[in-house]
Design a protein around this motif. Structure first.
Motif, PDB file in Angstrom:
ATOM      1  N   PHE A   5       0.670  -1.203  -0.087  1.00 61.03           N
ATOM      2  CA  PHE A   5       0.005  -0.093  -0.046  1.00 61.03           C
ATOM      3  C   PHE A   5       0.930   1.274   0.060  1.00 61.03           C
ATOM      4  CE2 PHE A   5      -2.045  -3.198   2.636  1.00 61.03           C
ATOM      5  CZ  PHE A   5      -2.866  -3.455   1.913  1.00 61.03           C
ATOM      6  N   ALA A   6       0.301   2.253  -0.344  1.00 61.72           N
ATOM      7  CA  ALA A   6       1.154   3.555  -0.515  1.00 61.72           C
ATOM      8  C   ALA A   6       0.097   4.744  -0.431  1.00 61.72           C
ATOM      9  CB  ALA A   6       1.850   3.653  -1.785  1.00 61.72           C
ATOM     10  N   GLY A   7       0.913   5.991   0.004  1.00 59.70           N
ATOM     11  CA  GLY A   7      -0.049   7.341   0.070  1.00 59.70           C
ATOM     12  C   GLY A   7       0.956   8.375   0.090  1.00 59.70           C
ATOM     13  N   THR A   8       0.368   9.441  -0.527  1.00 63.44           N
ATOM     14  CA  THR A   8       1.165  10.597  -0.380  1.00 63.44           C
ATOM     15  C   THR A   8       0.325  11.961  -0.021  1.00 63.44           C
ATOM     16  OG1 THR A   8       0.230  11.115  -2.544  1.00 63.44           O
ATOM     17  CG2 THR A   8       2.866  10.149  -2.143  1.00 63.44           C
ATOM     18  N   PRO A   9      -0.250  11.942   1.523  1.00 64.67           N
ATOM     19  CA  PRO A   9      -1.111  12.910   2.004  1.00 64.67           C
ATOM     20  C   PRO A   9      -0.302  14.258   2.251  1.00 64.67           C
ATOM     21  CG  PRO A   9      -0.565  11.246   3.782  1.00 64.67           C
ATOM     22  CD  PRO A   9      -0.053  10.967   2.391  1.00 64.67           C
ATOM     23  N   GLU A  10      -0.960  15.188   2.242  1.00 63.26           N
ATOM     24  CA  GLU A  10      -0.652  16.555   2.627  1.00 63.26           C
ATOM     25  C   GLU A  10      -0.777  16.812   4.110  1.00 63.26           C
ATOM     26  OE1 GLU A  10      -1.457  21.056   1.818  1.00 63.26           O
ATOM     27  OE2 GLU A  10      -1.283  20.129  -0.171  1.00 63.26           O
ATOM     28  N   VAL A  11       0.149  17.142   4.862  1.00 66.76           N
ATOM     29  CA  VAL A  11       0.039  17.107   6.336  1.00 66.76           C
ATOM     30  C   VAL A  11       0.271  18.770   6.620  1.00 66.76           C
ATOM     31  CG1 VAL A  11       0.888  16.501   8.530  1.00 66.76           C
ATOM     32  CG2 VAL A  11       1.018  15.004   6.513  1.00 66.76           C
ATOM     33  N   ARG A 106       4.409  17.143   2.331  1.00 65.40           N
ATOM     34  CA  ARG A 106       3.908  15.927   1.835  1.00 65.40           C
ATOM     35  C   ARG A 106       4.570  14.755   2.301  1.00 65.40           C
ATOM     36  NH1 ARG A 106      -0.138  16.032  -1.170  1.00 65.40           N
ATOM     37  NH2 ARG A 106       0.638  17.359  -2.576  1.00 65.40           N
ATOM     38  N   LEU A 107       3.641  13.829   2.887  1.00 64.55           N
ATOM     39  CA  LEU A 107       4.203  12.673   3.575  1.00 64.55           C
ATOM     40  C   LEU A 107       4.186  11.509   2.639  1.00 64.55           C
ATOM     41  CD1 LEU A 107       3.564  11.538   7.170  1.00 64.55           C
ATOM     42  CD2 LEU A 107       3.690   9.990   5.310  1.00 64.55           C
ATOM     43  N   HIS A 108       5.235  11.210   1.902  1.00 68.45           N
ATOM     44  CA  HIS A 108       5.227  10.168   0.816  1.00 68.45           C
ATOM     45  C   HIS A 108       5.439   8.730   1.837  1.00 68.45           C
ATOM     46  CE1 HIS A 108       5.738  12.371  -2.602  1.00 68.45           C
ATOM     47  NE2 HIS A 108       6.297  13.376  -1.600  1.00 68.45           N
ATOM     48  N   TRP A 109       4.413   7.556   1.833  1.00 72.66           N
ATOM     49  CA  TRP A 109       4.919   6.439   2.450  1.00 72.66           C
ATOM     50  C   TRP A 109       4.346   5.239   1.544  1.00 72.66           C
ATOM     51  CZ3 TRP A 109       0.729   3.190   3.217  1.00 72.66           C
ATOM     52  CH2 TRP A 109      -0.462   3.504   2.889  1.00 72.66           C
ATOM     53  N   THR A 135      -3.697  -0.201   7.805  1.00 76.85           N
ATOM     54  CA  THR A 135      -2.896   0.708   7.157  1.00 76.85           C
ATOM     55  C   THR A 135      -3.395   2.085   7.250  1.00 76.85           C
ATOM     56  OG1 THR A 135      -1.760  -1.096   6.176  1.00 76.85           O
ATOM     57  CG2 THR A 135      -1.056   1.264   5.573  1.00 76.85           C
ATOM     58  N   GLN A 136      -4.191   2.304   6.553  1.00 76.94           N
ATOM     59  CA  GLN A 136      -4.980   3.659   6.278  1.00 76.94           C
ATOM     60  C   GLN A 136      -5.288   4.424   7.601  1.00 76.94           C
ATOM     61  OE1 GLN A 136      -4.961   5.239   3.287  1.00 76.94           O
ATOM     62  NE2 GLN A 136      -5.088   6.797   4.684  1.00 76.94           N
ATOM     63  N   ARG A 137      -6.038   3.628   8.440  1.00 76.26           N
ATOM     64  CA  ARG A 137      -6.319   4.004   9.869  1.00 76.26           C
ATOM     65  C   ARG A 137      -4.868   4.696  10.608  1.00 76.26           C
ATOM     66  NH1 ARG A 137      -9.448   0.234  13.758  1.00 76.26           N
ATOM     67  NH2 ARG A 137     -10.278  -0.457  11.600  1.00 76.26           N
ATOM     68  N   PHE A 138      -3.915   3.845  10.714  1.00 72.21           N
ATOM     69  CA  PHE A 138      -2.628   4.042  11.279  1.00 72.21           C
ATOM     70  C   PHE A 138      -2.325   5.550  10.831  1.00 72.21           C
ATOM     71  CE2 PHE A 138       1.960   4.990  10.976  1.00 72.21           C
ATOM     72  CZ  PHE A 138       2.383   4.900  12.092  1.00 72.21           C
ATOM     73  N   TRP A 139      -1.984   5.716   9.482  1.00 77.90           N
ATOM     74  CA  TRP A 139      -1.788   6.953   8.818  1.00 77.90           C
ATOM     75  C   TRP A 139      -2.673   8.177   9.127  1.00 77.90           C
ATOM     76  CZ3 TRP A 139       2.978   7.846   8.460  1.00 77.90           C
ATOM     77  CH2 TRP A 139       3.809   6.905   8.067  1.00 77.90           C
ATOM     78  N   ASP A 140      -3.957   7.821   9.048  1.00 73.64           N
ATOM     79  CA  ASP A 140      -4.932   8.969   9.302  1.00 73.64           C
ATOM     80  C   ASP A 140      -4.752   9.348  10.830  1.00 73.64           C
ATOM     81  OD1 ASP A 140      -6.104   8.740   6.879  1.00 73.64           O
ATOM     82  OD2 ASP A 140      -7.778   7.578   7.586  1.00 73.64           O
ATOM     83  N   ARG A 141      -4.728   8.356  11.821  1.00 74.30           N
ATOM     84  CA  ARG A 141      -4.574   8.798  13.168  1.00 74.30           C
ATOM     85  C   ARG A 141      -3.199   9.735  13.144  1.00 74.30           C
ATOM     86  NH1 ARG A 141      -6.404   3.649  16.644  1.00 74.30           N
ATOM     87  NH2 ARG A 141      -6.100   5.346  18.195  1.00 74.30           N
ATOM     88  N   PHE A 142      -2.142   9.031  12.858  1.00 73.60           N
ATOM     89  CA  PHE A 142      -0.762   9.724  12.784  1.00 73.60           C
ATOM     90  C   PHE A 142      -1.047  11.037  12.551  1.00 73.60           C
ATOM     91  CE2 PHE A 142       3.407  10.949  11.421  1.00 73.60           C
ATOM     92  CZ  PHE A 142       4.070  10.846  12.439  1.00 73.60           C
ATOM     93  N   ILE A 143      -1.438  11.267  11.214  1.00 73.17           N
ATOM     94  CA  ILE A 143      -1.523  12.698  10.764  1.00 73.17           C
ATOM     95  C   ILE A 143      -2.392  13.665  11.497  1.00 73.17           C
ATOM     96  CG2 ILE A 143      -2.473  13.979   8.759  1.00 73.17           C
ATOM     97  CD1 ILE A 143      -1.383  11.511   6.895  1.00 73.17           C
ATOM     98  N   LYS A 144      -3.367  13.099  11.994  1.00 72.66           N
ATOM     99  CA  LYS A 144      -4.484  13.945  13.246  1.00 72.66           C
ATOM    100  C   LYS A 144      -3.412  14.380  14.190  1.00 72.66           C
ATOM    101  CE  LYS A 144      -8.877  13.877  15.384  1.00 72.66           C
ATOM    102  NZ  LYS A 144      -9.853  13.050  15.909  1.00 72.66           N
TER     103      LYS A 144
END
Length: 150
Positions: A5-11, A106-109, A135-144
């Motif tokens: 899995f991968a993502g590139t959210p803006e934080v 931008r957090l590339h993971w 995985t997505q829940r982890f990154w959502d909570r981390f970013i929050k």
């Protein structure tokens, strides 16, 4: 079973704040779904007790987490390896931080997950959806947590 899995959210946080959170075992573990306890071994190693539900099953994993290949305020890799009764899991993540301006990053993971044993056999195809959701829940909570520091 292997999944990627991968993502590139803006934080909405500066690079240094995200970096500091990535190096904080409590902050990383707090973002993890099902985390029950964190034991810090040293600055780059910690153990996490995680309890996950998979249908009617409730599994306790003890995960050994290692941070490595650190390039300060730029990138790192994280490996989490654990076992539960008759099952194993290994997750390897690469995280790269790209400053957009003083307050945005931008957090590339990307993460590769390998699940074996009873969980893989019983979970079947539902396991990929669960792994992606966790995985997505982890990154959502981390970013929050990074965007609204306490």
């Amino acid at each position: 079973m292997n999944f990627s899995f991968a993502g590139t959210p803006e934080v909405l946080a500066p690079v240094h704040r995200i970096w500091n959170r990535l190096l904080d075992p409590q902050a990383v573990a707090h973002a993890g779904p099902g985390v029950d306890r964190v034991d810090v071994v040293d600055a780059q190693h910690f153990k996490v007790l995680t309890i996950l539900k998979l249908g009617a099953f409730k599994l306790s994993f003890t995960m050994n987490v290692e941070l490595f290949d650190l390039i300060p305020e730029r990138e790192l890799k994280m490996k989490a390896k654990g076992k539960a009764t008759g099952s194993s899991i290994e997750v390897v993540s690469r995280i790269r931080l790209e400053p957009l301006d003083e307050q945005r990053t931008r957090l590339h993971w990307n993460a590769t997950t390998d699940i074996g044993g009873i969980v893989a056999r019983v979970g079947g195809q539902r396991l990929e959806g669960l792994a992606q959701e966790l995985t997505q829940r982890f990154w959502d909570r981390f970013i929050k947590g990074v965007e609204s520091p306490s």
